[in-house]
Design a protein around this motif. Structure first.
Motif, PDB file in Angstrom:
ATOM      1  N   TYR A 177       2.631  -5.750   3.567  1.00  0.00           N
ATOM      2  CA  TYR A 177       1.508  -5.894   3.213  1.00  0.00           C
ATOM      3  C   TYR A 177       1.119  -7.520   3.424  1.00  0.00           C
ATOM      4  CZ  TYR A 177       1.248  -1.746   0.657  1.00  0.00           C
ATOM      5  OH  TYR A 177       1.084  -0.473   0.370  1.00  0.00           O
ATOM      6  N   HIS A 178       2.268  -8.359   3.536  1.00  0.00           N
ATOM      7  CA  HIS A 178       1.961  -9.816   3.808  1.00  0.00           C
ATOM      8  C   HIS A 178       3.126  -9.846   4.884  1.00  0.00           C
ATOM      9  CE1 HIS A 178      -0.384 -10.121   0.385  1.00  0.00           C
ATOM     10  NE2 HIS A 178       0.553  -9.695  -0.513  1.00  0.00           N
ATOM     11  N   VAL A 199       7.905  -4.101   4.168  1.00  0.00           N
ATOM     12  CA  VAL A 199       7.822  -3.027   2.874  1.00  0.00           C
ATOM     13  C   VAL A 199       8.623  -1.765   3.663  1.00  0.00           C
ATOM     14  CG1 VAL A 199       6.511  -1.585   1.487  1.00  0.00           C
ATOM     15  CG2 VAL A 199       6.129  -3.983   1.524  1.00  0.00           C
ATOM     16  N   ALA A 212      13.328   5.125  -5.462  1.00  0.00           N
ATOM     17  CA  ALA A 212      12.888   4.365  -6.561  1.00  0.00           C
ATOM     18  C   ALA A 212      11.706   3.716  -6.766  1.00  0.00           C
ATOM     19  CB  ALA A 212      14.141   3.077  -6.669  1.00  0.00           C
ATOM     20  N   SER A 213      11.284   3.167  -7.763  1.00  0.00           N
ATOM     21  CA  SER A 213       9.690   2.561  -7.932  1.00  0.00           C
ATOM     22  C   SER A 213       9.879   1.326  -6.881  1.00  0.00           C
ATOM     23  CB  SER A 213       9.615   2.155  -9.460  1.00  0.00           C
ATOM     24  OG  SER A 213       8.571   1.605  -9.508  1.00  0.00           O
ATOM     25  N   GLY A 214       8.672   1.169  -6.055  1.00  0.00           N
ATOM     26  CA  GLY A 214       8.566   0.174  -5.281  1.00  0.00           C
ATOM     27  C   GLY A 214       9.518   0.298  -3.780  1.00  0.00           C
ATOM     28  N   SER A 215       9.950   1.492  -3.879  1.00  0.00           N
ATOM     29  CA  SER A 215      10.742   1.375  -2.433  1.00  0.00           C
ATOM     30  C   SER A 215       9.800   1.801  -1.350  1.00  0.00           C
ATOM     31  CB  SER A 215      11.685   2.546  -2.727  1.00  0.00           C
ATOM     32  OG  SER A 215      11.162   3.887  -2.955  1.00  0.00           O
ATOM     33  N   GLY A 216       8.557   2.075  -1.483  1.00  0.00           N
ATOM     34  CA  GLY A 216       7.821   2.325  -0.432  1.00  0.00           C
ATOM     35  C   GLY A 216       7.196   3.547   0.038  1.00  0.00           C
ATOM     36  N   LYS A 217       7.134   4.692  -1.191  1.00  0.00           N
ATOM     37  CA  LYS A 217       6.881   5.798  -0.817  1.00  0.00           C
ATOM     38  C   LYS A 217       5.149   5.864  -0.840  1.00  0.00           C
ATOM     39  CE  LYS A 217       8.608   6.929  -4.805  1.00  0.00           C
ATOM     40  NZ  LYS A 217       9.011   5.709  -5.384  1.00  0.00           N
ATOM     41  N   SER A 218       4.369   5.427  -1.462  1.00  0.00           N
ATOM     42  CA  SER A 218       2.884   5.432  -1.639  1.00  0.00           C
ATOM     43  C   SER A 218       2.598   4.712  -0.456  1.00  0.00           C
ATOM     44  CB  SER A 218       2.372   4.695  -2.980  1.00  0.00           C
ATOM     45  OG  SER A 218       2.725   5.292  -3.894  1.00  0.00           O
ATOM     46  N   THR A 219       3.318   3.671   0.056  1.00  0.00           N
ATOM     47  CA  THR A 219       2.866   2.969   1.202  1.00  0.00           C
ATOM     48  C   THR A 219       2.986   3.693   2.490  1.00  0.00           C
ATOM     49  OG1 THR A 219       3.935   0.839   0.337  1.00  0.00           O
ATOM     50  CG2 THR A 219       3.403   0.911   2.733  1.00  0.00           C
ATOM     51  N   TYR A 264      -4.176   0.978   6.206  1.00  0.00           N
ATOM     52  CA  TYR A 264      -3.438   0.037   6.821  1.00  0.00           C
ATOM     53  C   TYR A 264      -2.834   0.369   8.039  1.00  0.00           C
ATOM     54  CZ  TYR A 264      -3.431  -1.271   1.899  1.00  0.00           C
ATOM     55  OH  TYR A 264      -3.677  -1.729   0.547  1.00  0.00           O
ATOM     56  N   GLN A 319      -2.091   8.426  -6.393  1.00  0.00           N
ATOM     57  CA  GLN A 319      -0.966   8.324  -7.528  1.00  0.00           C
ATOM     58  C   GLN A 319      -1.757   8.002  -8.955  1.00  0.00           C
ATOM     59  OE1 GLN A 319       1.928   5.451  -6.641  1.00  0.00           O
ATOM     60  NE2 GLN A 319       3.170   5.963  -8.568  1.00  0.00           N
ATOM     61  N   HIS A 334       8.155  12.930  -8.250  1.00  0.00           N
ATOM     62  CA  HIS A 334       8.990  12.550  -9.435  1.00  0.00           C
ATOM     63  C   HIS A 334       9.509  13.764  -9.842  1.00  0.00           C
ATOM     64  CE1 HIS A 334       7.364   8.533  -8.535  1.00  0.00           C
ATOM     65  NE2 HIS A 334       6.270   9.082  -8.309  1.00  0.00           N
TER      66      HIS A 334
HETATM   67  N1  LIG Z   1      -1.642  -3.500  -1.967  1.00  0.00           N
HETATM   68  C1  LIG Z   1      -0.716  -4.112  -1.903  1.00  0.00           C
HETATM   69  N2  LIG Z   1      -0.547  -5.527  -1.661  1.00  0.00           N
HETATM   70  C2  LIG Z   1       0.640  -6.052  -1.522  1.00  0.00           C
HETATM   71  N3  LIG Z   1       1.916  -5.590  -1.725  1.00  0.00           N
HETATM   72  C3  LIG Z   1       1.925  -4.146  -2.194  1.00  0.00           C
HETATM   73  C4  LIG Z   1       0.755  -3.425  -2.095  1.00  0.00           C
HETATM   74  N4  LIG Z   1       0.968  -2.151  -2.576  1.00  0.00           N
HETATM   75  C5  LIG Z   1       2.273  -2.124  -2.572  1.00  0.00           C
HETATM   76  N5  LIG Z   1       2.753  -3.309  -2.466  1.00  0.00           N
HETATM   77  C6  LIG Z   1       4.284  -3.652  -2.494  1.00  0.00           C
HETATM   78  O1  LIG Z   1       5.004  -2.801  -1.692  1.00  0.00           O
HETATM   79  C7  LIG Z   1       6.191  -2.309  -2.079  1.00  0.00           C
HETATM   80  C8  LIG Z   1       6.110  -0.773  -1.890  1.00  0.00           C
HETATM   81  O2  LIG Z   1       5.163  -0.275  -2.756  1.00  0.00           O
HETATM   82  P1  LIG Z   1       4.722   1.388  -3.020  1.00  0.00           P
HETATM   83  O3  LIG Z   1       3.484   1.538  -3.783  1.00  0.00           O
HETATM   84  O4  LIG Z   1       4.744   1.722  -1.649  1.00  0.00           O
HETATM   85  O5  LIG Z   1       5.979   1.756  -3.815  1.00  0.00           O
HETATM   86  P2  LIG Z   1       6.312   3.435  -4.596  1.00  0.00           P
HETATM   87  O6  LIG Z   1       7.832   3.840  -3.696  1.00  0.00           O
HETATM   88  O7  LIG Z   1       5.112   4.181  -4.160  1.00  0.00           O
HETATM   89  O8  LIG Z   1       6.875   3.219  -6.062  1.00  0.00           O
HETATM   90  P3  LIG Z   1       6.327   3.883  -7.361  1.00  0.00           P
HETATM   91  O9  LIG Z   1       7.289   5.054  -7.493  1.00  0.00           O
HETATM   92  O10 LIG Z   1       6.458   2.866  -8.313  1.00  0.00           O
HETATM   93  O11 LIG Z   1       4.718   4.272  -7.152  1.00  0.00           O
HETATM   94  C9  LIG Z   1       6.272  -2.709  -3.582  1.00  0.00           C
HETATM   95  O12 LIG Z   1       7.284  -3.746  -3.471  1.00  0.00           O
HETATM   96  C10 LIG Z   1       4.831  -3.312  -3.967  1.00  0.00           C
HETATM   97  O13 LIG Z   1       5.054  -4.298  -4.774  1.00  0.00           O
END
Ligand SMILES: Nc1ncnc2c1ncn2[C@@H]1O[C@H](COP(=O)(O)OP(=O)(O)OP(=O)(O)O)[C@@H](O)[C@H]1O
Ligand SMILES: [Mg+2]
Length: 602
Positions: free
Chosen positions: A363-364, A369, A388-395, A404, A435, A547
């Motif tokens: 993202y930056h 990510v 795990a939470s924050g691993s990048g799945k939603s990304t 993006y 989500q 999940h």
């Molecule tokens: N819009 C955004 N801008 C900046 N950073 C982001 C943004 N969305 C997510 N991140 C960062 O990217 C990383 C991955 O986020 P992501 O949402 O993909 O996690 P996730 O695996 O879906 O987690 P969860 O299971 O909690 O939903 C995280 O470290 C988060 O802080």
């Protein structure tokens, strides 16, 4: 958005910028209203002419009636005065109404343009700007543009014309006196222009602060339950208080700067008028000049005073309007990042296979990510992303929708790179369950129908049934036509999710992206949501961020995401057998507990 470019530039280029901005506003809005402006212009000329006529006729009034005692003009001259007032009144009314209408049309036009533009902007713009502040700012800015146009036209046309005609009348009557009076002009102009720069800065700050105050009110209203639950009232009040105070202080500063033009103009004008009276009085006493010319002159001078004062203030007011306009164009000039490539073709989905090839994204800059993701989600099969939470799945899911653009690697759907096809065709082939379910203003039916706007009522209801949502919908006071509260506050979490699933089901797209909610639901809602998901997942390519164990076990392929990489892949049977694997470890934990959730273990 908070670029302060204009502040660091020199005076000259600032003026150039202001003129360019003004030209742009007129070029973009003027053409539609040429007829209105012509009529308003005629009215303005009439106002100016009738005003100058009043001053001009004063000489005859004094000399012919009072000095010569001519009875024949006792009716004609007063009647002429009355007529000129009548003309002035009607013309003022005409220009006022026309310009107000044009102003309102300009507001509507910018609102339309801004809304359309905001919907075109990419997701990251909204990540950088708080929505409530954005809305409040735009609201202030739009009226700013209207004021720029109206000020320019009324001041330049009416006041300047009036002033010019009056000055002609003055010179006509007495050029020596005119010279004395006109000497007041230059010092006023110089002092006023010193004020504008200070004003520009204070105005921008004031708009930003006001937007933050309004934004904070809106966010508090939206999050009122959290506010109350954590007794944040006092803290929020204190924080907002700081903003309100600074906003008030800025507004006061603007008032001081703006009003400073008053004493400046008054003082200089006072000197001029006094000098004129002294000089003409002396001439009349010493040389017996007739008083008519002098009265006409003083009348012109007094009539010129108002337009001159308004013109002096114009620059100051214009400054404010221009700052607003500049802020609007900052948004309008924000280019949508992911414009379709020239000649982009439509995506043609044959099976719906989604492939990632070494995809890198952050993202930056400098904060990756996703660090090289490769996988193939086979057509018609289910691929589960766990991690795990924050691993990048939603990304990963967000990249398939092209919210993006990846910074490295390729994403392909049925062999076509998604960057090379039109966004509309890409998103048209995908159904997405986010989500956090989002609901919009409107009825439940409207909210489901967003999935496919051309769907008829029967199809909407069928989707609701399959998403296990019909039962609670019919229990609502107006059934399908019940309006949903802001972001669905009138519905439970599970109900919102099922509406969101119904929307995706209605779309009936070959590819389904499902970001399972992490929030826990009670067992009954959980079962209902699960059934809704099963219905949604049948017979299409599904990429699901999972999940719940029940979803994962059924998947054809499981990808374990760990800090932006795929650490393990395979189906459930293969992965549990892997010694010391992340997934196996999780499953061992899961089997011993009664929890149906994956995240805690991974
Ligand atoms: N819009 C955004 N801008 C900046 N950073 C982001 C943004 N969305 C997510 N991140 C960062 O990217 C990383 C991955 O986020 P992501 O949402 O993909 O996690 P996730 O695996 O879906 O987690 P969860 O299971 O909690 O939903 C995280 O470290 C988060 O802080
Ligand atoms: Mg997520």
């Amino acid at each position: 958005m908070t670029k302060k470019k204009s502040l660091s530039l020199s005076d000259k280029s600032e003026r150039g910028q202001a003129i360019r901005l003004l030209r742009r506003i007129i070029a973009e809005n003027g053409r539609e209203h040429v007829r209105g402006y012509v009529v308003a212009g005629i009215c303005l000329v009439l106002v100016a002419l009738s005003t100058a006529f009043l001053a001009w006729i004063m000489r005859d009034v004094i000399d012919r009636i009072f000095v010569e005692g001519d009875r024949t003009v006792l009716f004609t001259l007063p009647f002429a005065v009355f007529l000129s007032f009548l003309v002035r009144g009607l013309a003022t009314y005409g220009q006022g109404v026309i310009l107000a209408r044009i102003g309102n049309d300009v507001v509507a036009r910018y609102q339309r343009r801004l809304f359309a533009h905001l919907t075109e902007l990419s997701v990251d713009f909204f990540g950088q700007n708080r929505s409530a502040q954005l809305a409040a700012r735009i609201n202030q800015n739009v009226s700013g543009v209207r004021d720029t146009l109206n000020l320019t036209i009324t001041s330049l046309a009416r006041d300047l014309l009036t002033l010019i005609f009056l000055i002609i009348a003055m010179i006509w009557q007495d050029w020596v006196l005119s010279l004395i009076a006109l000497l007041a002009g230059p010092p006023i102009a110089i002092m006023i222009s010193g004020l504008s720069k200070k004003l520009r800065k204070a105005t921008r700050q004031s708009i930003d602060l006001n937007a933050r105050v309004l934004g904070s009110m809106q966010e508090t209203a939206q999050g009122i339950q959290v506010v109350k639950a954590f007794t944040m009232e006092r803290l929020l009040r204190d924080r907002t208080e700081v903003l309100i105070q600074s906003a008030e202080e800025r507004s006061n500063r603007i008032a001081v700067i703006t009003e400073r033009s008053g004493p400046i103009t008054e003082t200089v004008a006072g000197i001029a008028v006094a000098a004129v009276i002294a000089w003409s009085g002396y001439r009349s006493i010493a040389y017996g000049y007739s008083p008519g010319a002098m009265f006409a002159f003083i009348t012109a001078l007094l009539l010129a005073y108002d337009p001159a004062r308004r013109l002096a203030k114009l620059q100051v007011q214009m400054e404010r309007a221009l700052v607003n306009a500049a802020m609007i164009y900052e948004i309008l000039d924000e280019a949508p990042r992911q414009a379709d490539r020239a000649g982009a073709s439509a995506l043609i989905v044959t099976g719906g296979e989604v492939a990632f090839e070494d995809v890198v994204f952050g993202y930056h800059p400098g904060e990756p990510v996703l660090r090289g993701i490769s996988f193939t989600a086979q057509a018609g099969r289910t691929t589960a992303l766990v991690g795990a939470s924050g691993s990048g799945k939603s990304t990963i899911v967000a990249l398939i929708e092209r919210f993006y653009d990846a910074s490295g690697g390729r994403i392909l759907i049925d062999g076509q790179e998604i960057g090379g096809v039109t966004k509309a065709s890409l998103r048209g082939q995908i159904a997405y369950v986010p989500q956090h379910p989002t609901l919009f203003e409107g009825s439940i039916r409207d909210n489901i129908r967003f999935g496919r706007p051309e769907a008829d009522d029967a199809e909407v209801e069928e989707a609701a049934r399959r998403a296990q949502a019909e039962e609670f919908i019919l229990a609502q006071p107006l059934g399908y036509d019940t309006p949903v509260g802001e972001n669905g506050v009138t519905l439970s979490g599970g109900q919102r999710q099922r509406l969101s699933i119904a929307r995706a089901l209605l779309r009936d797209a070959p590819i389904l992206l499902l970001d399972e909610a992490t929030s826990a639901l009670d067992t009954r809602s959980e079962t209902l949501v699960q059934r809704a998901l099963d219905a949604a997942m049948a017979d299409r390519t599904v990429i699901v961020v999972a999940h719940r164990l029940s979803t994962i076990v059924k998947a054809d392929q499981i990808l374990v995401v760990d800090r932006g990489r795929i650490a393990e892949r395979g189906n459930h049977a293969e992965l549990v057998r892997r010694p010391n694997g992340l997934y196996a470890r999780f499953h061992g934990l899961q089997a011993s507990g009664d929890e149906d959730r994956v995240d805690a273990a991974l």
